[in-house]
Design a protein around this motif. Structure first.
Motif, short mmCIF file in Angstrom:
data_model
loop_
_atom_site.label_atom_id
_atom_site.label_comp_id
_atom_site.label_asym_id
_atom_site.label_seq_id
_atom_site.Cartn_x
_atom_site.Cartn_y
_atom_site.Cartn_z
N PHE A 144 0.82 -1.21 0.00
CA PHE A 144 0.00 0.00 0.00
C PHE A 144 0.85 1.26 0.00
O PHE A 144 0.47 2.28 -0.58
CB PHE A 144 -1.01 -0.01 1.16
N LEU A 145 2.06 1.17 0.58
CA LEU A 145 2.94 2.34 0.55
C LEU A 145 3.46 2.59 -0.86
O LEU A 145 3.62 3.74 -1.28
CB LEU A 145 4.10 2.17 1.53
N ILE B 242 3.93 -5.42 9.31
CA ILE B 242 3.42 -4.99 8.01
C ILE B 242 1.99 -5.49 7.80
O ILE B 242 1.13 -4.76 7.30
CB ILE B 242 4.35 -5.49 6.88
N ALA B 245 -0.28 -3.29 9.76
CA ALA B 245 -0.41 -1.98 9.10
C ALA B 245 -1.32 -2.10 7.88
O ALA B 245 -2.17 -1.23 7.64
CB ALA B 245 0.96 -1.46 8.70
N THR B 246 -1.15 -3.19 7.12
CA THR B 246 -1.96 -3.36 5.92
C THR B 246 -3.43 -3.48 6.28
O THR B 246 -4.29 -2.80 5.71
CB THR B 246 -1.51 -4.62 5.15
N PHE B 249 -4.69 -0.25 7.46
CA PHE B 249 -4.79 0.68 6.34
C PHE B 249 -6.07 0.42 5.54
O PHE B 249 -6.73 1.34 5.09
CB PHE B 249 -3.57 0.55 5.43
N ILE B 265 -1.80 6.07 8.54
CA ILE B 265 -1.51 6.22 7.11
C ILE B 265 -2.82 6.29 6.33
O ILE B 265 -2.96 7.07 5.39
CB ILE B 265 -0.62 5.06 6.62
N ARG B 266 -3.79 5.48 6.76
CA ARG B 266 -5.10 5.51 6.10
C ARG B 266 -5.71 6.91 6.21
O ARG B 266 -6.22 7.45 5.24
CB ARG B 266 -6.01 4.49 6.77
N GLN B 269 -3.79 9.40 4.02
CA GLN B 269 -3.98 9.32 2.58
C GLN B 269 -5.07 10.27 2.11
O GLN B 269 -5.03 10.77 0.99
CB GLN B 269 -4.32 7.88 2.16
N TRP B 277 0.84 17.07 3.51
CA TRP B 277 1.66 15.89 3.30
C TRP B 277 2.17 15.28 4.60
O TRP B 277 2.42 14.09 4.67
CB TRP B 277 2.85 16.22 2.39
N LEU B 280 0.54 12.21 6.32
CA LEU B 280 0.79 10.91 5.70
C LEU B 280 2.26 10.51 5.80
O LEU B 280 2.59 9.36 6.12
CB LEU B 280 0.38 10.97 4.23
N SER B 284 4.25 7.03 7.65
CA SER B 284 4.77 6.08 6.66
C SER B 284 6.26 5.82 6.90
O SER B 284 6.71 4.67 6.86
CB SER B 284 4.58 6.62 5.24
N LEU B 287 6.75 3.62 9.92
CA LEU B 287 6.43 2.22 9.63
C LEU B 287 7.54 1.56 8.83
O LEU B 287 7.98 0.45 9.14
CB LEU B 287 5.11 2.14 8.85
N LEU B 288 8.02 2.30 7.81
CA LEU B 288 9.10 1.76 6.98
C LEU B 288 10.34 1.46 7.80
O LEU B 288 10.92 0.37 7.71
CB LEU B 288 9.47 2.79 5.91
N LEU B 292 11.69 -2.26 8.25
CA LEU B 292 12.98 -2.52 7.62
C LEU B 292 14.02 -2.92 8.67
O LEU B 292 14.78 -3.88 8.48
CB LEU B 292 13.45 -1.27 6.88
#
Lengths: 325, 310
Positions: A144-145, B242, B245-246, B249, B265-266, B269, B277, B280, B284, B287-288, B292
């Motif tokens: 989704f990102l 993840i 989060a998905t 989202f 994030i939802r 968006q 900006w 969002l 994000s 989360l990344l 990661l």
């Protein structure tokens, strides 16, 4: 061989029956359909009569069998939210998802195999290294990102491409297609990249590692020694032998594409089956949920069955082993 | 004759192969540091966060949509990472959101681990019909992508929960759904090692002196099959974060009253097109970084602990 096929088919049917049981129990135990159908003004006789008409007074196994039979005929009842037959709604939505999945699957396959072969042949080239490191980022980013990033880049900042919906569609009787209009094709670009990227990376990395393995073999060295052209060695001799694991993964990823379409469709508000399912979960629209559950299981079980059977067709060694076993 | 002084326990650990591998791998050090910082700031969110985003009393609607690190045009208040539509400090909501994300992630992995280890041990040790049954289920489940399994379980669970409990149960449903979608990995690995261990002499000896099967499984076999489990758990944690989060989202995970990073994030968006900006971007990035870092740490751990697993 025959025994194996029969066993696999039987096993697949069993899985579907179990999924059917889950779907059916949702109907059976969530709320009382009688409550939904009769208003406040009702007598016990009304309730009993409706219960008998709908067959709800029958024992559980009988009701379950009836459910399976009508599900197999594609009859899942009426959506609580839209008040229309679920089969009709899904048939309306299916073209959107299938077109999206088709385009992203093709993208993933073409670029995945192409880049995989390229990075395997030019193992130490700069371009290969760049591709490989970029692909690592592609794998670790949540789908989704990626979608949001693409929307931001090409939709909001550059304003090149539409960021939601299917654009103009052409109705071909029972199939509505976005392939025939410019806006439909433009609308396909971002969602299909989002959906196909992960699969592409996966196929690329797999093809690359398989190719590297095969290129090391003696018969490749021998083919080179015989003076065959590089092209012929790489594609006729090497690539062909990497195909067995690739086909397995591609087959399984076909299902994954449909599953991940749920995410992509939500990000891009793509009017497909996945978005329908997510909305059904949010509003607890059980007929739609049950239908999707059954549909997706049939698809996955079917794909797995086909992939397993394809092994026999592709790899002659397995056929021989099968005969001996 | 003089003896070298016995090295302390800490020094021994510092000298061990594992520690050496850690010290010499920049990826490991950086990802461990990032993970640690993020986990600690999530745990101590109430102390670090400048505002409590869930306390309506501290909100000022005039502060809505304040860009990062610039004074608000009405109230002159400044926020490090700006505010959302209701004037909530984005930095604070991220810290609190990360708590939910990590809580769900850790609990889901713990659940998957307990379930997977138990079933794997039983399948491997008992064998026979039980083993076939458990591993068949695992095989079937493995053919579905785990995010899809989690989604389907969420949907089914939502169907079964009465309306008035849906929001309060949402987090538990999430944990169970993600956990159930992920137990197979654990079960397969544990079963594999159990099959090897159960024929070794110490297990035979334990059987001979009349130990009960559950005792042998828990006290004798389990400690010997745990090290690959640790590796899978770390990688599973990244995947679980993840997955959570998905789902959030997509709007079927954490409810808006308890937003996780995915929920944020939802929400963010929605402001992508209107230029806010920061609502969002910052969730994000968090989360990344989280996914990661945990992922890289897991990869490193796999290579360091068990080269055979590669």
């Amino acid at each position: 061989m025959l025994a194996y096929i029969i066993r696999r088919v039987f096993q697949s049917l069993l899985v579907l029956l179990v999924v059917g049981l889950v779907a059916f129990s949702m109907f059976r135990f969530v709320g009382d359909p009688i409550d939904n159908m009769l208003g406040q003004e009702r007598t016990q006789e009304d309730i009993d009569r409706l219960r008998a008409t709908l067959g709800l007074d029958q024992p559980f196994p009988v009701q379950y069998a009836k459910f399976i039979v009508s599900a197999a005929q594609g009859n899942f009842g009426v959506s609580y939210r839209q008040g229309r037959p679920v089969a009709t709604i899904i048939a309306e939505r299916a073209p959107a998802t299938l077109e999206l999945a088709f385009v992203s699957g093709t993208l993933a396959l073409v670029f995945g195999i192409g880049l995989g072969v390229f990075t395997a042949i030019r193992r130490n080239g700069i371009a290969s290294n760049v591709i490989m490191s970029t692909s690592l980022i592609g794998v670790s980013l949540p789908t989704f990102l990626i979608g949001i990033l693409l929307i931001y880049l090409f939709g909001v900042t550059l304003k090149w491409l539409p960021t939601f919906g299917r654009g103009d569609v052409v109705d071909l009787g029972w199939w509505s297609t976005g392939f025939l209009t410019a806006s439909g094709l433009k609308a396909l670009i971002l969602p299909s990249i989002t959906l196909g990227l992960y699969q592409m990376t996966l196929i690329m990395r797999l093809v690359r590692s398989e190719m590297l393995e095969v290129l090391r073999q003696d018969y490749i060295r021998f083919a080179r020694a015989r003076g065959l052209r590089e092209r012929s060695v790489n594609f006729r001799h090497a690539l062909k032998n990497t195909m067995v694991p690739v086909i397995t993964v591609v087959g399984l990823q076909l299902g994954a594409i449909i599953a991940f379409a749920i995410i992509t469709e939500t990000v891009f508000q793509w009017p497909g089956v996945g978005l329908l399912f997510i909305n059904a979960i949010q509003f607890v629209d059980i007929p739609v949920m049950a239908a999707y559950l059954m549909l997706i299981s049939v698809m996955f079980v079917g794909i797995n069955l086909i992939v397993d059977l394809l092994y026999f067709a592709i790899d002659p060694r397995l056929r021989i082993d099968g005969r001996h076993a | 004759m003089s003896m070298a002084p016995e090295p302390s326990r800490l020094a021994k650990m510092w000298d061990s192969d594992f520690a050496w591998q850690f010290r010499t791998s920049p990826v490991a050090i950086i990802s461990a540091a990032v993970t640690l910082i993020l986990v600690l700031s999530a745990v101590f969110a109430p102390l670090i966060a400048p505002y409590n985003p869930f306390d309506p009393g501290s909100l000022n609607l005039m502060n809505g949509f304040t860009p990062p690190s610039t004074p608000n045009q009405f109230t002159q208040d400044q926020f490090l990472l700006g505010t959302d539509d209701q004037g909530r400090d984005v930095f604070s909501t991220i810290l609190y959101g990360m708590r939910i994300s990590l809580f769900v992630g850790f609990s889901a992995v713990a659940f998957a681990m307990v379930l997977g280890i138990t079933l794997g041990l039983v399948a491997g040790y008992v064998g026979g019909w039980t083993e076939t049954f458990i591993m068949r289920i695992a095989d079937v489940q493995l053919t579905f992508p785990s995010i899809l399994v989690a989604m389907l379980i969420t949907g089914v669970a939502k169907g079964f929960t009465p309306v008035e409990y849906r929001d309060s149960m949402a987090i538990i449903v999430l944990i169970v759904a993600i956990g159930l979608s992920d137990w197979v990995q654990f079960a397969r690995v544990v079963r594999g090692s159990t099959l090897v261990e159960k024929n070794k002499e110490y297990v035979q000896a334990a059987k001979l002196i009349g130990r009960k099967p559950y005792f042998i499984m828990l006290k004798h076999i389990l400690p010997n099959v745990l090290s690959p489990v640790l590796v899978i758990a770390t990688i599973s944690l990244a995947l679980a974060i993840i997955a959570e989060a998905t789902l959030s989202f997509l709007g079927v995970g954490a409810p808006p009253t308890q937003p996780s990073l995915g929920t944020l994030i939802r929400i963010g968006q929605g402001y992508l097109y209107s230029g806010e900006w920061w609502i969002l971007l910052f969730p994000s990035i968090t989360l990344l970084a989280l996914a990661l870092a945990v992922n890289l740490l897991g990869d490193w751990l796999r290579d360091a602990l068990n080269p055979k697993l590669r």
